[in-house]
Design a protein around this motif. Structure first.
Motif, PDB file in Angstrom:
ATOM      1  N   VAL A   1     -32.042  14.134  17.217  1.00 51.18           N
ATOM      2  CA  VAL A   1     -31.282  13.310  17.983  1.00 51.18           C
ATOM      3  C   VAL A   1     -30.736  12.134  17.068  1.00 51.18           C
ATOM      4  N   LEU A   2     -31.842  12.004  15.899  1.00 47.47           N
ATOM      5  CA  LEU A   2     -31.363  10.876  14.930  1.00 47.47           C
ATOM      6  C   LEU A   2     -30.410  11.741  13.960  1.00 47.47           C
ATOM      7  N   MET A   3     -30.703  13.137  13.682  1.00 44.66           N
ATOM      8  CA  MET A   3     -29.698  13.591  12.860  1.00 44.66           C
ATOM      9  C   MET A   3     -28.174  14.017  13.331  1.00 44.66           C
ATOM     10  N   ALA A   4     -28.200  13.942  14.745  1.00 46.35           N
ATOM     11  CA  ALA A   4     -27.115  13.933  15.486  1.00 46.35           C
ATOM     12  C   ALA A   4     -26.205  12.624  15.742  1.00 46.35           C
ATOM     13  N   ALA A   5     -26.870  11.682  15.547  1.00 40.57           N
ATOM     14  CA  ALA A   5     -26.203  10.517  15.696  1.00 40.57           C
ATOM     15  C   ALA A   5     -25.269  10.152  14.598  1.00 40.57           C
ATOM     16  N   PRO A   6     -24.086   9.563  14.875  1.00 42.82           N
ATOM     17  CA  PRO A   6     -23.092   9.231  13.900  1.00 42.82           C
ATOM     18  C   PRO A   6     -23.426   8.123  12.947  1.00 42.82           C
ATOM     19  N   ALA A   7     -23.053   8.295  11.655  1.00 45.56           N
ATOM     20  CA  ALA A   7     -23.579   7.355  10.790  1.00 45.56           C
ATOM     21  C   ALA A   7     -22.358   6.139  10.786  1.00 45.56           C
ATOM     22  N   ALA A   8     -22.674   5.318  11.506  1.00 38.41           N
ATOM     23  CA  ALA A   8     -21.705   4.158  11.626  1.00 38.41           C
ATOM     24  C   ALA A   8     -22.589   2.940  12.012  1.00 38.41           C
ATOM     25  N   ARG A   9     -21.730   1.706  11.625  1.00 36.99           N
ATOM     26  CA  ARG A   9     -22.412   0.388  11.962  1.00 36.99           C
ATOM     27  C   ARG A   9     -21.570  -0.461  12.177  1.00 36.99           C
ATOM     28  N   ALA A  10     -21.647  -1.191  13.104  1.00 37.68           N
ATOM     29  CA  ALA A  10     -20.526  -2.094  13.379  1.00 37.68           C
ATOM     30  C   ALA A  10     -21.341  -3.449  14.118  1.00 37.68           C
ATOM     31  N   GLU A  11     -20.557  -4.611  13.626  1.00 39.01           N
ATOM     32  CA  GLU A  11     -21.094  -6.012  14.073  1.00 39.01           C
ATOM     33  C   GLU A  11     -19.920  -6.825  14.199  1.00 39.01           C
ATOM     34  N   VAL A  12     -20.166  -7.853  15.120  1.00 43.69           N
ATOM     35  CA  VAL A  12     -18.877  -8.996  15.235  1.00 43.69           C
ATOM     36  C   VAL A  12     -19.166  -9.852  14.177  1.00 43.69           C
ATOM     37  N   VAL A  13     -18.076 -10.320  13.395  1.00 42.08           N
ATOM     38  CA  VAL A  13     -18.027 -11.260  12.151  1.00 42.08           C
ATOM     39  C   VAL A  13     -17.115 -12.387  12.568  1.00 42.08           C
ATOM     40  N   ASN A  14     -17.530 -13.474  11.993  1.00 41.57           N
ATOM     41  CA  ASN A  14     -16.632 -14.686  12.368  1.00 41.57           C
ATOM     42  C   ASN A  14     -15.857 -14.846  11.226  1.00 41.57           C
ATOM     43  N   VAL A  15     -14.515 -14.804  11.606  1.00 40.71           N
ATOM     44  CA  VAL A  15     -13.386 -15.240  10.563  1.00 40.71           C
ATOM     45  C   VAL A  15     -12.729 -16.336  10.905  1.00 40.71           C
ATOM     46  N   ASN A  16     -12.874 -17.156   9.486  1.00 35.68           N
ATOM     47  CA  ASN A  16     -12.058 -18.307   9.577  1.00 35.68           C
ATOM     48  C   ASN A  16     -10.560 -18.207   9.031  1.00 35.68           C
ATOM     49  N   TYR A  17      -9.958 -18.284   9.844  1.00 32.29           N
ATOM     50  CA  TYR A  17      -8.216 -18.067   9.636  1.00 32.29           C
ATOM     51  C   TYR A  17      -7.671 -19.373   9.312  1.00 32.29           C
ATOM     52  N   GLN A  18      -6.742 -19.431   8.021  1.00 30.06           N
ATOM     53  CA  GLN A  18      -5.871 -20.521   7.570  1.00 30.06           C
ATOM     54  C   GLN A  18      -4.687 -19.856   7.965  1.00 30.06           C
ATOM     55  N   CYS A  19      -3.797 -20.596   8.958  1.00 30.70           N
ATOM     56  CA  CYS A  19      -2.496 -19.877   9.374  1.00 30.70           C
ATOM     57  C   CYS A  19      -1.361 -20.906   8.794  1.00 30.70           C
ATOM     58  N   LYS A  20      -0.470 -20.096   8.440  1.00 34.36           N
ATOM     59  CA  LYS A  20       1.037 -20.946   7.765  1.00 34.36           C
ATOM     60  C   LYS A  20       1.944 -20.811   9.018  1.00 34.36           C
ATOM     61  N   THR A  21       2.174 -22.028   9.659  1.00 40.36           N
ATOM     62  CA  THR A  21       2.776 -21.838  10.814  1.00 40.36           C
ATOM     63  C   THR A  21       4.449 -22.411  10.729  1.00 40.36           C
ATOM     64  N   PRO A  22       5.347 -22.343  11.394  1.00 42.16           N
ATOM     65  CA  PRO A  22       6.567 -23.146  11.125  1.00 42.16           C
ATOM     66  C   PRO A  22       6.420 -24.701  11.276  1.00 42.16           C
ATOM     67  N   ILE A  23       5.146 -24.903  12.023  1.00 43.05           N
ATOM     68  CA  ILE A  23       5.284 -26.668  12.190  1.00 43.05           C
ATOM     69  C   ILE A  23       4.120 -27.000  11.366  1.00 43.05           C
ATOM     70  N   GLY A  24       3.702 -26.385  10.311  1.00 44.85           N
ATOM     71  CA  GLY A  24       2.599 -26.786   9.547  1.00 44.85           C
ATOM     72  C   GLY A  24       1.501 -25.830   9.492  1.00 44.85           C
ATOM     73  N   ASP A  25       0.238 -26.188   8.922  1.00 40.76           N
ATOM     74  CA  ASP A  25      -0.893 -25.469   8.741  1.00 40.76           C
ATOM     75  C   ASP A  25      -1.911 -25.582   9.578  1.00 40.76           C
ATOM     76  N   LYS A  26      -2.527 -24.654  10.304  1.00 39.04           N
ATOM     77  CA  LYS A  26      -3.386 -24.550  11.234  1.00 39.04           C
ATOM     78  C   LYS A  26      -4.584 -23.672  10.896  1.00 39.04           C
ATOM     79  N   SER A  27      -5.839 -23.907  11.608  1.00 43.65           N
ATOM     80  CA  SER A  27      -6.919 -23.214  11.266  1.00 43.65           C
ATOM     81  C   SER A  27      -7.588 -22.975  12.730  1.00 43.65           C
ATOM     82  N   ALA A  28      -8.536 -21.551  12.600  1.00 41.63           N
ATOM     83  CA  ALA A  28      -9.020 -21.296  13.714  1.00 41.63           C
ATOM     84  C   ALA A  28     -10.163 -20.408  13.266  1.00 41.63           C
ATOM     85  N   VAL A  29     -11.387 -20.206  13.987  1.00 40.91           N
ATOM     86  CA  VAL A  29     -12.327 -19.193  13.725  1.00 40.91           C
ATOM     87  C   VAL A  29     -12.416 -18.354  15.025  1.00 40.91           C
ATOM     88  N   SER A  30     -12.259 -17.012  14.706  1.00 36.44           N
ATOM     89  CA  SER A  30     -12.499 -16.164  15.798  1.00 36.44           C
ATOM     90  C   SER A  30     -13.539 -15.000  15.432  1.00 36.44           C
TER      91      SER A  30
END
Length: 231
Positions: free
Chosen positions: A21-50
């Motif tokens: 079972v261990l040999m057949a399991a796919p070699a993959a690892r996933a995790e949710v990561v917080n990303v701090n976005y700095q956005c350039k918008t038509p009305i100014g800079d904004k930021s958000a974490v998702s």
């Protein structure tokens, strides 16, 4: 079989099954990561974490990647009607591979109210390995096009990889098979053509000419000797 021996045998079978079972399991690892976005918008800079989630599913010789946002990013000062907002993004490749992968998705299926975080639909793309090994996938730049404007959101917190896959390059796995197929289909060696064969042919022709010349000279010599003897 005695009870102790039967128990030992069953334990061995269970251990082997677990290893399989261990040999057949796919070699993959996933995790949710917080990303701090700095956005350039038509009305100014904004930021958000998702929190960003990236999943990979094997598809043919590659992988179908799905990038998901768990929270909205940026906002609009006016309502965005159905179909008014078109998102796209890049995923940075690392580890055994490099470069970026583009992912896209559908436009908003419902109106986005003004001054509320814009929820990004899942974005997808296909990754075909160019090199074998462990490849990491990290959130890159998010682009939002709406009402003739473009908003660019760039990660500023050097986020970690959301997904790691152990991949095998498609070219490496198909090259040998093609070569073997060509060899087996031929059945027997085909006559070669090319400069070497031309040289051999010319050499043979030259040898024939030389032999003919030598034979002719010998025939002429014997003929002259016979004529002198008759005199």
């Amino acid at each position: 079989m005695s009870y102790p021996k039967r128990t030992a045998a069953l334990a061995s079978v269970a251990a082997l099954a677990g290893s399989a079972v261990l040999m057949a399991a796919p070699a993959a690892r996933a995790e949710v990561v917080n990303v701090n976005y700095q956005c350039k918008t038509p009305i100014g800079d904004k930021s958000a974490v998702s929190p960003i989630d990236i999943k990979g599913v094997k598809s043919g010789s590659g992988y179908k990647l799905t990038m998901s946002w768990q929270k909205g990013v940026s906002s609009s000062p006016v309502d965005l009607g159905k179909g008014a907002m078109s998102p796209s993004a890049t995923i940075k490749l690392g580890g055994a591979d490099s470069g970026t992968l583009s992912v896209t998705g559908p436009a908003n299926q419902a109106t986005v109210p003004a001054n509320t975080p814009i929820k990004i639909n899942d974005l997808t793309g296909t990754y075909t390995p160019k090199k074998s090994g462990k490849v990491t996938f990290t959130a890159g730049v998010l682009t939002i096009k709406a009402l003739g404007t473009t908003t660019t959101c760039t990660p500023t917190n050097s986020p970690g990889a959301s997904l790691t896959l152990d991949v095998t390059a498609a070219s490496g796995s198909s090259g040998g098979t093609q070569s073997d197929s060509n060899t087996s289909d031929s059945g027997s060696a085909l006559p070669q053509t090319g400069p070497e064969d031309s040289a051999i042919a010319l050499g043979t022709l030259g040898g024939t000419v030389l032999l003919a010349g030598a034979a002719g000279a010998l025939w002429l010599t014997r003929r002259n000797q016979a004529a002198r003897a008759r005199r």
